[in-house]
Scaffold this motif. Structure first.
Motif, PDB file in Angstrom:
ATOM      1  N   LEU A 281      27.410  38.882  42.263  1.00  0.00           N
ATOM      2  CA  LEU A 281      28.283  39.884  42.888  1.00  0.00           C
ATOM      3  C   LEU A 281      29.621  39.320  43.345  1.00  0.00           C
ATOM      4  O   LEU A 281      30.478  40.070  43.805  1.00  0.00           O
ATOM      5  N   THR A 282      29.813  38.022  43.238  1.00  0.00           N
ATOM      6  CA  THR A 282      31.112  37.444  43.577  1.00  0.00           C
ATOM      7  C   THR A 282      31.866  36.956  42.346  1.00  0.00           C
ATOM      8  O   THR A 282      33.041  36.637  42.435  1.00  0.00           O
ATOM      9  N   SER A 283      31.189  36.903  41.194  1.00  0.00           N
ATOM     10  CA  SER A 283      31.879  36.501  39.967  1.00  0.00           C
ATOM     11  C   SER A 283      32.809  37.640  39.538  1.00  0.00           C
ATOM     12  O   SER A 283      32.562  38.799  39.845  1.00  0.00           O
ATOM     13  N   PRO A 284      33.897  37.318  38.844  1.00  0.00           N
ATOM     14  CA  PRO A 284      34.933  38.334  38.573  1.00  0.00           C
ATOM     15  C   PRO A 284      34.614  39.299  37.427  1.00  0.00           C
ATOM     16  O   PRO A 284      35.304  39.358  36.423  1.00  0.00           O
ATOM     17  N   HIS A 285      33.556  40.068  37.593  1.00  0.00           N
ATOM     18  CA  HIS A 285      33.192  41.098  36.618  1.00  0.00           C
ATOM     19  C   HIS A 285      33.771  42.449  37.032  1.00  0.00           C
ATOM     20  O   HIS A 285      34.157  42.639  38.177  1.00  0.00           O
ATOM     21  N   THR A 286      33.767  43.376  36.105  1.00  0.00           N
ATOM     22  CA  THR A 286      34.060  44.765  36.429  1.00  0.00           C
ATOM     23  C   THR A 286      32.733  45.517  36.507  1.00  0.00           C
ATOM     24  O   THR A 286      31.679  44.974  36.165  1.00  0.00           O
ATOM     25  N   ALA A 287      32.802  46.749  36.960  1.00  0.00           N
ATOM     26  CA  ALA A 287      31.594  47.562  37.095  1.00  0.00           C
ATOM     27  C   ALA A 287      31.904  48.995  36.670  1.00  0.00           C
ATOM     28  O   ALA A 287      33.057  49.411  36.645  1.00  0.00           O
TER      29      ALA A 287
ATOM     30  N   VAL B  26      35.785  49.755  37.184  1.00  0.00           N
ATOM     31  CA  VAL B  26      36.527  49.346  38.379  1.00  0.00           C
ATOM     32  C   VAL B  26      36.271  47.875  38.665  1.00  0.00           C
ATOM     33  O   VAL B  26      35.294  47.293  38.214  1.00  0.00           O
ATOM     34  N   ARG B  27      37.158  47.307  39.445  1.00  0.00           N
ATOM     35  CA  ARG B  27      36.921  46.029  40.097  1.00  0.00           C
ATOM     36  C   ARG B  27      36.550  46.370  41.530  1.00  0.00           C
ATOM     37  O   ARG B  27      37.066  47.333  42.094  1.00  0.00           O
ATOM     38  N   PHE B  28      35.650  45.589  42.118  1.00  0.00           N
ATOM     39  CA  PHE B  28      35.164  45.907  43.457  1.00  0.00           C
ATOM     40  C   PHE B  28      34.780  44.631  44.179  1.00  0.00           C
ATOM     41  O   PHE B  28      34.711  43.553  43.590  1.00  0.00           O
TER      42      PHE B  28
ATOM     43  N   ALA C 142      30.513  47.867  50.096  1.00  0.00           N
ATOM     44  CA  ALA C 142      31.251  47.637  48.850  1.00  0.00           C
ATOM     45  C   ALA C 142      32.580  48.362  48.975  1.00  0.00           C
ATOM     46  O   ALA C 142      32.685  49.396  49.645  1.00  0.00           O
ATOM     47  N   ARG C 143      33.612  47.792  48.333  1.00  0.00           N
ATOM     48  CA  ARG C 143      34.952  48.375  48.422  1.00  0.00           C
ATOM     49  C   ARG C 143      35.584  48.468  47.040  1.00  0.00           C
ATOM     50  O   ARG C 143      35.502  47.518  46.266  1.00  0.00           O
ATOM     51  N   VAL C 144      36.252  49.592  46.790  1.00  0.00           N
ATOM     52  CA  VAL C 144      36.995  49.825  45.559  1.00  0.00           C
ATOM     53  C   VAL C 144      38.372  50.332  45.957  1.00  0.00           C
ATOM     54  O   VAL C 144      38.475  51.345  46.661  1.00  0.00           O
ATOM     55  N   THR C 145      39.434  49.636  45.547  1.00  0.00           N
ATOM     56  CA  THR C 145      40.781  50.137  45.815  1.00  0.00           C
ATOM     57  C   THR C 145      41.204  51.019  44.650  1.00  0.00           C
ATOM     58  O   THR C 145      40.849  50.763  43.499  1.00  0.00           O
ATOM     59  N   THR C 146      41.964  52.051  44.969  1.00  0.00           N
ATOM     60  CA  THR C 146      42.411  52.996  43.947  1.00  0.00           C
ATOM     61  C   THR C 146      43.541  53.851  44.515  1.00  0.00           C
ATOM     62  O   THR C 146      43.923  53.705  45.675  1.00  0.00           O
ATOM     63  N   ARG C 147      44.044  54.741  43.709  1.00  0.00           N
ATOM     64  CA  ARG C 147      45.042  55.707  44.170  1.00  0.00           C
ATOM     65  C   ARG C 147      44.342  56.892  44.829  1.00  0.00           C
ATOM     66  O   ARG C 147      43.259  57.289  44.400  1.00  0.00           O
ATOM     67  N   ALA C 148      44.969  57.470  45.835  1.00  0.00           N
ATOM     68  CA  ALA C 148      44.398  58.644  46.497  1.00  0.00           C
ATOM     69  C   ALA C 148      44.223  59.794  45.508  1.00  0.00           C
ATOM     70  O   ALA C 148      43.284  60.583  45.621  1.00  0.00           O
ATOM     71  N   GLY C 149      45.101  59.880  44.527  1.00  0.00           N
ATOM     72  CA  GLY C 149      45.038  60.961  43.549  1.00  0.00           C
ATOM     73  C   GLY C 149      44.100  60.714  42.386  1.00  0.00           C
ATOM     74  O   GLY C 149      43.919  61.592  41.531  1.00  0.00           O
ATOM     75  N   ALA C 150      43.464  59.550  42.334  1.00  0.00           N
ATOM     76  CA  ALA C 150      42.544  59.248  41.237  1.00  0.00           C
ATOM     77  C   ALA C 150      41.315  60.155  41.323  1.00  0.00           C
ATOM     78  O   ALA C 150      40.850  60.506  42.416  1.00  0.00           O
ATOM     79  N   ARG C 151      40.783  60.522  40.176  1.00  0.00           N
ATOM     80  CA  ARG C 151      39.616  61.413  40.124  1.00  0.00           C
ATOM     81  C   ARG C 151      38.471  60.858  40.975  1.00  0.00           C
ATOM     82  O   ARG C 151      37.819  61.600  41.701  1.00  0.00           O
ATOM     83  N   LYS C 152      38.199  59.544  40.920  1.00  0.00           N
ATOM     84  CA  LYS C 152      37.078  58.980  41.681  1.00  0.00           C
ATOM     85  C   LYS C 152      37.274  59.192  43.179  1.00  0.00           C
ATOM     86  O   LYS C 152      36.335  59.547  43.884  1.00  0.00           O
TER      87      LYS C 152
ATOM     88  N   VAL D 132      42.080  44.544  50.130  1.00  0.00           N
ATOM     89  CA  VAL D 132      42.999  43.785  49.268  1.00  0.00           C
ATOM     90  C   VAL D 132      42.715  42.289  49.381  1.00  0.00           C
ATOM     91  O   VAL D 132      42.696  41.571  48.368  1.00  0.00           O
ATOM     92  N   ARG D 133      42.454  41.793  50.584  1.00  0.00           N
ATOM     93  CA  ARG D 133      42.137  40.376  50.776  1.00  0.00           C
ATOM     94  C   ARG D 133      40.891  39.986  49.989  1.00  0.00           C
ATOM     95  O   ARG D 133      40.873  38.987  49.259  1.00  0.00           O
ATOM     96  N   ARG D 134      39.847  40.785  50.110  1.00  0.00           N
ATOM     97  CA  ARG D 134      38.592  40.485  49.413  1.00  0.00           C
ATOM     98  C   ARG D 134      38.766  40.575  47.893  1.00  0.00           C
ATOM     99  O   ARG D 134      38.224  39.755  47.147  1.00  0.00           O
ATOM    100  N   TYR D 135      39.499  41.570  47.429  1.00  0.00           N
ATOM    101  CA  TYR D 135      39.765  41.733  45.997  1.00  0.00           C
ATOM    102  C   TYR D 135      40.503  40.505  45.473  1.00  0.00           C
ATOM    103  O   TYR D 135      40.144  39.943  44.437  1.00  0.00           O
TER     104      TYR D 135
END
Length: 144
Positions: free
Chosen positions: A16-22, A38-40, A49-59, A102-105
């Motif tokens: 869960l810390t290796s740089p994979h996507t999900a 996503v990257r998380f 768990a945290r996912v950064t994105t745009r407020a207007g994104a469908r997710k 952002v720091r964790r990402y």
């Protein structure tokens, strides 16, 4: 959101810390699934768990539309190894929580995430883990 520390085997923490996507799955207002890569990040100390994105994104819009009952699934896979995190999600633009996301990402992926003007973080209070081929570890429901 209540949060609790989660005990995970070392192999699962490393995965869960290796740089994979999900694959990030939310439900649209019509009940159909929306799946997007996503990257998380995952913080086992808080079960968040945290996912950064745009407020207007469908997710993000799907999570907001789902309200306090919004549940998501986040599945990271590498070949035949995978782990799925499930839980309730919320969306926030709180500056301190965004900065932490952002720091964790940046720590996980080696670069800061994109920074659109409408940047938000989707926070998932993980309460269920499913996995395969991570040292034969599988953990069902975890109460938070």
């Amino acid at each position: 959101m209540s949060r609790a520390s989660v005990e995970l085997p070392a192999a699962t923490r490393a995965f869960l810390t290796s740089p994979h996507t999900a694959a990030f799955t939310t439900l649209r207002p019509d009940g159909t699934p929306h799946v997007t890569p996503v990257r998380f990040t995952f913080d086992a100390d808080t079960g968040l768990a945290r996912v950064t994105t745009r407020a207007g994104a469908r997710k993000a819009r799907n999570v907001v539309a789902g309200g306090p009952a919004a549940r998501i699934a986040l599945c990271q896979a590498d070949g035949f190894r995978w782990v799925t995190l499930e839980g309730r999600a919320t969306v926030t633009d709180d500056p301190a929580r965004l900065a932490e996301a952002v720091r964790r990402y940046t720590d996980r992926y080696g670069a800061a995430p994109p920074a659109p003007l409408d940047l938000v973080v989707i926070e998932i209070a993980v309460n269920r883990f499913l996995s395969l081929n991570l040292n034969r570890w599988s953990l069902g429901d975890v109460e938070h």
